[in-house]
Design a protein around this motif. Structure first.
Motif, mmCIF file in Angstrom:
data_model
loop_
_atom_site.group_PDB
_atom_site.id
_atom_site.type_symbol
_atom_site.label_atom_id
_atom_site.label_comp_id
_atom_site.label_asym_id
_atom_site.label_seq_id
_atom_site.Cartn_x
_atom_site.Cartn_y
_atom_site.Cartn_z
ATOM 1 N N ARG A 30 0.798 -1.460 -0.004
ATOM 2 C CA ARG A 30 0.005 0.175 -0.020
ATOM 3 C C ARG A 30 0.955 1.083 0.054
ATOM 4 O O ARG A 30 0.731 2.184 -0.731
ATOM 5 C CB ARG A 30 -0.847 0.085 1.056
ATOM 6 C CG ARG A 30 -2.081 -0.796 1.181
ATOM 7 C CD ARG A 30 -3.342 -0.479 2.155
ATOM 8 N NE ARG A 30 -2.572 -0.517 3.465
ATOM 9 C CZ ARG A 30 -2.597 -1.478 4.083
ATOM 10 N NH1 ARG A 30 -2.951 -2.958 3.697
ATOM 11 N NH2 ARG A 30 -2.004 -1.575 5.387
ATOM 12 N N GLU A 31 1.853 1.193 0.692
ATOM 13 C CA GLU A 31 2.730 2.366 0.875
ATOM 14 C C GLU A 31 3.761 2.591 -0.566
ATOM 15 O O GLU A 31 3.700 3.661 -0.913
ATOM 16 C CB GLU A 31 3.728 2.335 2.016
ATOM 17 C CG GLU A 31 3.175 2.422 3.423
ATOM 18 C CD GLU A 31 2.515 3.661 3.731
ATOM 19 O OE1 GLU A 31 3.310 4.668 3.170
ATOM 20 O OE2 GLU A 31 1.498 3.743 4.081
ATOM 21 N N GLN A 33 2.435 1.735 -3.361
ATOM 22 C CA GLN A 33 1.383 2.306 -4.422
ATOM 23 C C GLN A 33 1.317 3.860 -4.253
ATOM 24 O O GLN A 33 1.171 4.644 -5.074
ATOM 25 C CB GLN A 33 0.025 1.564 -4.061
ATOM 26 C CG GLN A 33 -0.170 0.360 -4.931
ATOM 27 C CD GLN A 33 -1.682 -0.135 -4.719
ATOM 28 O OE1 GLN A 33 -2.236 -0.280 -3.749
ATOM 29 N NE2 GLN A 33 -2.286 -0.397 -6.089
ATOM 30 N N LYS A 34 0.897 4.228 -2.841
ATOM 31 C CA LYS A 34 0.969 5.681 -2.510
ATOM 32 C C LYS A 34 2.164 6.417 -2.968
ATOM 33 O O LYS A 34 1.964 7.592 -3.623
ATOM 34 C CB LYS A 34 0.982 5.795 -1.011
ATOM 35 C CG LYS A 34 -0.477 5.457 -0.590
ATOM 36 C CD LYS A 34 -0.509 5.714 1.119
ATOM 37 C CE LYS A 34 -1.597 5.131 1.604
ATOM 38 N NZ LYS A 34 -1.574 5.408 3.316
ATOM 39 N N SER A 35 3.347 5.932 -2.714
ATOM 40 C CA SER A 35 4.414 6.499 -3.418
ATOM 41 C C SER A 35 4.616 6.841 -4.789
ATOM 42 O O SER A 35 4.945 7.929 -5.428
ATOM 43 C CB SER A 35 6.002 6.186 -2.715
ATOM 44 O OG SER A 35 6.042 4.805 -3.422
ATOM 45 N N GLU A 37 2.105 6.826 -6.861
ATOM 46 C CA GLU A 37 0.988 7.773 -7.109
ATOM 47 C C GLU A 37 1.626 9.111 -7.159
ATOM 48 O O GLU A 37 1.197 10.019 -8.117
ATOM 49 C CB GLU A 37 -0.110 7.598 -6.521
ATOM 50 C CG GLU A 37 -1.062 6.129 -6.725
ATOM 51 C CD GLU A 37 -2.260 5.823 -5.763
ATOM 52 O OE1 GLU A 37 -2.389 6.817 -4.922
ATOM 53 O OE2 GLU A 37 -2.739 4.798 -5.952
ATOM 54 N N VAL A 38 2.239 9.296 -5.704
ATOM 55 C CA VAL A 38 2.898 10.668 -5.569
ATOM 56 C C VAL A 38 3.713 11.172 -6.786
ATOM 57 O O VAL A 38 3.802 12.074 -7.357
ATOM 58 C CB VAL A 38 3.429 10.919 -4.348
ATOM 59 C CG1 VAL A 38 4.312 11.970 -4.105
ATOM 60 C CG2 VAL A 38 2.322 10.664 -3.249
ATOM 61 N N GLU A 39 4.598 9.918 -6.942
ATOM 62 C CA GLU A 39 5.667 10.147 -8.078
ATOM 63 C C GLU A 39 5.217 10.603 -9.281
ATOM 64 O O GLU A 39 5.351 11.609 -9.953
ATOM 65 C CB GLU A 39 6.537 8.976 -8.144
ATOM 66 C CG GLU A 39 7.756 9.169 -8.951
ATOM 67 C CD GLU A 39 8.523 8.189 -8.857
ATOM 68 O OE1 GLU A 39 9.269 7.855 -10.050
ATOM 69 O OE2 GLU A 39 8.860 7.581 -8.057
ATOM 70 N N SER A 41 2.017 11.851 -9.926
ATOM 71 C CA SER A 41 1.396 13.338 -10.053
ATOM 72 C C SER A 41 2.539 14.317 -10.054
ATOM 73 O O SER A 41 2.178 15.134 -10.688
ATOM 74 C CB SER A 41 0.561 13.495 -8.839
ATOM 75 O OG SER A 41 1.321 13.421 -7.718
#
Length: 153
Positions: A30-31, A33-35, A37-39, A41
């Motif tokens: 999950r972490e 995936q979040k990173s 997504e941030v990258e 964006s």
């Protein structure tokens, strides 16, 4: 404490106890995936897009041709690595002065300049102007070096 924090679970089925790191794996996934997504964006940010567009136009004007997708990607990598627009433009002009019209030549100039700056500031540098091996070659070299060190002990 790992069980309390939800990183580890014990399963006592079938008359035995099994340990599972599945909760930790799920958290890490999950972490990650979040990173990502941030990258992603960040890659699509307006500022980055504007900078990349201006640099591409500068390059195309000076090289008198369109950039290939690989060259555009390399320019994006320079922005992600923290090179300023001025440093990238100066490196292109330096390459043209040396009668070199490739983005690869510009990349070498940027690395060499960063290497020099790091040495001047800190005495060491993690950047090498000659090091452009792919990750698999790097891993193989490191394995050989580590295996040689283990035999010496």
């Amino acid at each position: 404490s790992l069980v309390k924090r939800g990183f580890l679970v014990y399963d006592t089925t079938d008359g035995g106890m099994k340990t599972s790191l599945d909760p930790l794996k799920n958290l890490v996934y999950r972490e990650f995936q979040k990173s990502m997504e941030v990258e992603q964006s960040n890659l699509m940010s307006k500022d980055r897009s504007d900078r990349l567009g201006a640099l591409s136009k500068f390059y195309e004007d000076h090289l008198e041709r369109s950039l290939t997708p690989l060259e555009s990607q390399t320019m994006g990598d320079w922005l992600e690595a923290g090179y300023s627009d001025e440093a990238v433009k100066d490196a292109l002009l330096d390459a043209l002065h040396e009668k070199k019209k490739s983005v690869r030549a510009v990349d070498k100039i940027l690395k060499a300049k960063r290497h020099e700056d790091d040495i001047a500031k800190e005495g060491v540098s993690g950047v090498s102007p000659t090091w452009d091996k792919d990750i698999q070659e790097t891993i193989e070299i490191a394995k050989k070096m580590w295996n040689n060190d283990d035999r010496k002990k």
